[in-house]
Design an enzyme around this catalytic site. Structure first.
Site, PDB file in Angstrom:
ATOM      1  N   TRP A  89       0.741  -1.215   0.184  1.00  0.00           N
ATOM      2  CA  TRP A  89      -0.101   0.003   0.041  1.00  0.00           C
ATOM      3  C   TRP A  89       0.862   1.390   0.103  1.00  0.00           C
ATOM      4  CZ3 TRP A  89       1.619   2.583   3.894  1.00  0.00           C
ATOM      5  CH2 TRP A  89       2.366   1.913   5.258  1.00  0.00           C
ATOM      6  N   ASN A  90       2.328   1.142   0.286  1.00  0.00           N
ATOM      7  CA  ASN A  90       2.880   2.322   0.622  1.00  0.00           C
ATOM      8  C   ASN A  90       3.234   3.187  -1.098  1.00  0.00           C
ATOM      9  OD1 ASN A  90       4.747   0.551  -0.120  1.00  0.00           O
ATOM     10  ND2 ASN A  90       6.370   1.259   1.275  1.00  0.00           N
ATOM     11  N   GLY A 145       6.640  -6.301  -0.304  1.00  0.00           N
ATOM     12  CA  GLY A 145       5.719  -6.303   1.129  1.00  0.00           C
ATOM     13  C   GLY A 145       6.786  -6.657   2.281  1.00  0.00           C
ATOM     14  N   SER A 146       6.232  -7.060   3.233  1.00  0.00           N
ATOM     15  CA  SER A 146       6.956  -7.376   4.664  1.00  0.00           C
ATOM     16  C   SER A 146       7.802  -8.749   4.329  1.00  0.00           C
ATOM     17  CB  SER A 146       6.188  -7.670   5.564  1.00  0.00           C
ATOM     18  OG  SER A 146       5.019  -8.694   5.357  1.00  0.00           O
ATOM     19  N   GLU A 203      10.963  -8.391  -2.809  1.00  0.00           N
ATOM     20  CA  GLU A 203      11.149  -6.904  -2.242  1.00  0.00           C
ATOM     21  C   GLU A 203      10.755  -6.712  -1.043  1.00  0.00           C
ATOM     22  OE1 GLU A 203      11.701  -3.724  -1.307  1.00  0.00           O
ATOM     23  OE2 GLU A 203      10.841  -2.787  -3.176  1.00  0.00           O
ATOM     24  N   LEU A 204      11.428  -6.968   0.034  1.00  0.00           N
ATOM     25  CA  LEU A 204      10.923  -6.990   1.377  1.00  0.00           C
ATOM     26  C   LEU A 204      11.301  -5.733   1.957  1.00  0.00           C
ATOM     27  CD1 LEU A 204      11.505 -10.704   1.797  1.00  0.00           C
ATOM     28  CD2 LEU A 204       9.479  -9.828   0.626  1.00  0.00           C
ATOM     29  N   GLU A 254      11.868  -1.936  11.289  1.00  0.00           N
ATOM     30  CA  GLU A 254      11.621  -0.608  10.662  1.00  0.00           C
ATOM     31  C   GLU A 254      10.415  -0.023  11.332  1.00  0.00           C
ATOM     32  OE1 GLU A 254      11.030  -1.226   5.843  1.00  0.00           O
ATOM     33  OE2 GLU A 254       9.955  -2.710   6.929  1.00  0.00           O
ATOM     34  N   CYS A 272      10.192   1.356   2.195  1.00  0.00           N
ATOM     35  CA  CYS A 272      11.116   0.220   2.580  1.00  0.00           C
ATOM     36  C   CYS A 272      12.638   0.780   2.702  1.00  0.00           C
ATOM     37  CB  CYS A 272      11.077  -0.983   1.936  1.00  0.00           C
ATOM     38  SG  CYS A 272      10.784  -0.647   0.258  1.00  0.00           S
ATOM     39  N   PRO A 287      -3.357  -6.342  -5.546  1.00  0.00           N
ATOM     40  CA  PRO A 287      -2.931  -5.199  -4.867  1.00  0.00           C
ATOM     41  C   PRO A 287      -3.325  -5.138  -3.472  1.00  0.00           C
ATOM     42  CG  PRO A 287      -5.215  -4.678  -5.704  1.00  0.00           C
ATOM     43  CD  PRO A 287      -4.930  -5.948  -6.309  1.00  0.00           C
ATOM     44  N   ALA A 288      -2.512  -4.231  -2.598  1.00  0.00           N
ATOM     45  CA  ALA A 288      -2.693  -4.343  -1.293  1.00  0.00           C
ATOM     46  C   ALA A 288      -4.357  -4.081  -1.051  1.00  0.00           C
ATOM     47  CB  ALA A 288      -2.042  -3.190  -0.446  1.00  0.00           C
TER      48      ALA A 288
HETATM   49  P1  ADP Z   1       2.519  -4.393   5.093  1.00  0.00           P
HETATM   50  O1  ADP Z   1       2.703  -4.994   6.412  1.00  0.00           O
HETATM   51  O2  ADP Z   1       3.133  -3.488   4.539  1.00  0.00           O
HETATM   52  O3  ADP Z   1       0.964  -4.432   4.985  1.00  0.00           O
HETATM   53  P2  ADP Z   1       2.382  -7.052   3.926  1.00  0.00           P
HETATM   54  O4  ADP Z   1       3.517  -7.962   3.617  1.00  0.00           O
HETATM   55  O5  ADP Z   1       1.103  -7.737   4.901  1.00  0.00           O
HETATM   56  O6  ADP Z   1       3.007  -5.553   4.189  1.00  0.00           O
HETATM   57  O7  ADP Z   1       1.407  -6.706   2.653  1.00  0.00           O
HETATM   58  C1  ADP Z   1       1.969  -6.763   1.260  1.00  0.00           C
HETATM   59  C2  ADP Z   1       1.026  -7.213   0.338  1.00  0.00           C
HETATM   60  O8  ADP Z   1       0.978  -8.618   0.648  1.00  0.00           O
HETATM   61  C3  ADP Z   1      -0.295  -6.784   0.165  1.00  0.00           C
HETATM   62  O9  ADP Z   1      -0.829  -6.726  -1.080  1.00  0.00           O
HETATM   63  C4  ADP Z   1      -0.840  -7.866   1.246  1.00  0.00           C
HETATM   64  O10 ADP Z   1      -2.558  -8.003   0.954  1.00  0.00           O
HETATM   65  C5  ADP Z   1      -0.351  -9.135   0.791  1.00  0.00           C
HETATM   66  N1  ADP Z   1      -0.466 -10.219   1.473  1.00  0.00           N
HETATM   67  C6  ADP Z   1      -0.528 -10.347   2.923  1.00  0.00           C
HETATM   68  N2  ADP Z   1      -0.436 -11.605   3.322  1.00  0.00           N
HETATM   69  C7  ADP Z   1      -0.527 -12.250   2.094  1.00  0.00           C
HETATM   70  C8  ADP Z   1      -0.469 -13.598   2.065  1.00  0.00           C
HETATM   71  N3  ADP Z   1      -0.587 -14.649   3.160  1.00  0.00           N
HETATM   72  N4  ADP Z   1      -0.491 -14.233   0.772  1.00  0.00           N
HETATM   73  C9  ADP Z   1      -0.483 -13.240  -0.377  1.00  0.00           C
HETATM   74  N5  ADP Z   1      -0.397 -11.920  -0.152  1.00  0.00           N
HETATM   75  C10 ADP Z   1      -0.395 -11.629   0.939  1.00  0.00           C
END
Ligand code: ADP
Length: 491
Positions: A161-162, A239-240, A261-262, A392, A295, A186-187
């Site tokens: 989402w960022n 994402g994370s 890309e974490l 972070e 990030c 997408p997020a």
């Molecule tokens: P943040 O903590 O920044 O929200 P996330 O890693 O949770 O980071 O989210 C990044 C992306 O990964 C988002 O699109 C989120 O919906 C997606 N996401 C989160 N959990 C899962 C999962 N188990 N499988 C696939 N996508 C996921």
């Protein structure tokens, strides 16, 4: 509604359906969920809350579209990418407004993100035409050896989402240029920017099934569906680190290709011989852009003892000028954080630091109780045992550590499991090379706080993941090398 940031001149860009196989459609279940403006709490739109059954339809569409799409010429794919690029720029004001409304960042930053995202599309339109292979001198006289680049197939694309626009552009552009077809997720907080980009991709003329997008508020089942499906050949995720590892475990069952890309934990080092004004400007750009929710943003500021006082004085003065407010208001530098959990994380890491002896030099609170707006904050007296040295903060908090020697700075900077971006300021040429080489990071900014560009490879090492986005290496993530050995007859 006159003050609503969502009065778009092109209303088509506010999509409330997902896009599968060339059609805008609701979830099979009929369920929807609200997208909320983090600055005001108002609901902007309701979008489909999709599930694995929708995802399977999207995968089927992408799989069916792949053979024809992968056989199109690079020139044709480049032309579609260029058309899409022009449409994104033509609609940049609307796209920026949409982005600010759902994500919170100041409008000027949102516009910057739209242009930055678009620059990847332009870049990969150009790169598409240069995806050369090799002709290799063979080991035997009657052999000819070719190396071809082939698209991997259906790519699952999961974005955060960022940077709801740019993170998607950065993945879609090389994938499409390479000849892959896509299923995008997408997020959950920011689907509107992604849907708007897809609407413009449709207008640009990408054939049905090439670009598919599923929106959901419950990502895990979609992650399961994408990783379990043999038709999906590649997952590209930003994402994370936690979810990146989860996806890698899931993808391991079929040895799917991955780009991850974490998270990062960027050090920002200021040496005694730095240009202090430049270092302050760089620290502010790196730390407070997007309210600290990037990030690559400076997560730990290390200042050499000899200039620590002077740096802090200038830095505090500059940070004090930053204006916090709703992103659509003119003159705002810092918008709201994305949600309540984000603010609570910032507060928790800050309290941990304060309880272990840090001091508050500036800020430290929400602007008003219960809001998602957090003051730009500076913490001094930071030490390596504090949580913020390892995690972070993802908010507008700058923790300042003091160090004595170059060796100590490098040791502290590298003492993390992450390895995405690092920055330092200094003018000694030999040290610039020494430190740039010694930092265990995928990207290093020297005398600059802003390093992202379509022309350079973006990505990390260690637990920040692997794979590169942008640059002439970016398409490698979506292709595999096929070697063809041709035996000739005697003639
Ligand atoms: P943040 O903590 O920044 O929200 P996330 O890693 O949770 O980071 O989210 C990044 C992306 O990964 C988002 O699109 C989120 O919906 C997606 N996401 C989160 N959990 C899962 C999962 N188990 N499988 C696939 N996508 C996921």
């Amino acid at each position: 509604m006159s003050s609503s940031p969502l009065l778009l001149s092109n209303p088509k860009l506010l999509s409330t359906s997902a896009y599968l196989n060339g059609q805008w459609r609701p979830a099979i279940s009929g369920r929807v969920y609200p997208v909320v403006n983090p600055a005001t709490g108002e609901t902007l739109a309701a979008v489909p809350d999709m599930a694995p059954d929708d995802t399977q339809l999207a995968i089927a569409a992408a799989d069916a579209a792949f053979p024809a799409w992968s056989r199109t010429t690079a020139a044709y794919r480049a032309e579609l990418l260029k058309r899409w690029h022009r449409l994104l720029l033509k609609n940049e004001a609307d796209l920026a407004r949409l982005l600010t409304a759902e994500q919170g960042k100041p409008l000027a930053e949102a516009l910057g993100e739209i242009r930055y995202g678009a620059s990847f599309i332009e870049w990969f339109a150009e790169e598409a035409r240069r995806a050369y292979g090799d002709v290799v001198p063979a080991q035997e006289a009657d052999k000819r050896i070719l190396v071809l680049r082939q698209p991997v197939g259906v790519a699952g694309i999961i974005t955060p989402w960022n940077f709801p626009n740019a993170m998607l552009a950065r993945k879609m552009a090389p994938a499409l240029a390479a000849g892959c077809t896509l299923v995008i997720k997408p997020a959950e907080a920011t689907p509107l920017s992604a849907l708007a980009m897809v609407a413009l991709a449709e207008e640009a003329g990408f054939p049905a099934g090439v670009v598919n997008i599923v929106t959901t508020r419950n990502p895990a089942p979609i992650g399961e569906a994408l990783t379990a499906d043999k038709r999906v050949k590649k997952i590209s995720f930003t994402g994370s680190t936690r979810i990146g590892k989860w996806l890698m475990e899931k993808a391991a069952a079929q040895l799917k290709r991955l780009s991850l890309e974490l998270g990062g934990n960027a050090p920002f080092i200021v040496f005694d011989d730095a240009d202090l004004d430049a270092a302050v400007a760089g620290a502010i750009a790196s730390k407070y852009r997007n309210a600290g929710q990037t990030c690559v943003c400076a997560n730990r500021i290390y200042v050499q003892a000899g200039i620590a006082e002077a740096f802090l004085a200038k830095f505090t003065t500059a940070v004090r000028q930053l204006r916090v407010g709703p992103g659509h208001e003119p003159g705002v530098d810092i918008g709201p954080l994305i949600n309540e959990a984000a603010v609570e994380k910032v507060e928790s890491l800050m309290h941990d630091a304060l309880s272990r002896g840090a001091s508050l030099a500036l800020g430290g609170s929400r602007i008003t109780a219960g809001s998602l707006f957090f003051e730009p904050t500076i913490l001094t007296g930071m030490t390596a045992d504090m949580q913020m040295a390892q995690e972070e903060v993802f908010g507008p908090v700058a923790p300042v550590f003091i160090f004595s020697t170059e060796a100590e700075a490098i040791r502290l900077a590298n003492a993390t499991d992450y390895g995405l971006a690092a920055y330092f300021y200094g003018r000694d040429l030999s040290r610039v090379f020494r430190v740039a080489e010694a930092l265990a990071y995928g990207m290093v900014g020297v005398n600059t706080g802003l390093i992202s560009t379509a022309v350079a490879p973006f990505g990390g090492i260690k637990e920040s993941g692997f794979g590169r986005e942008g640059s002439r290496y970016g398409m490698d993530e979506y292709t595999y090398l096929k070697y063809v050995n041709i035996g000739l007859d005697a003639g």
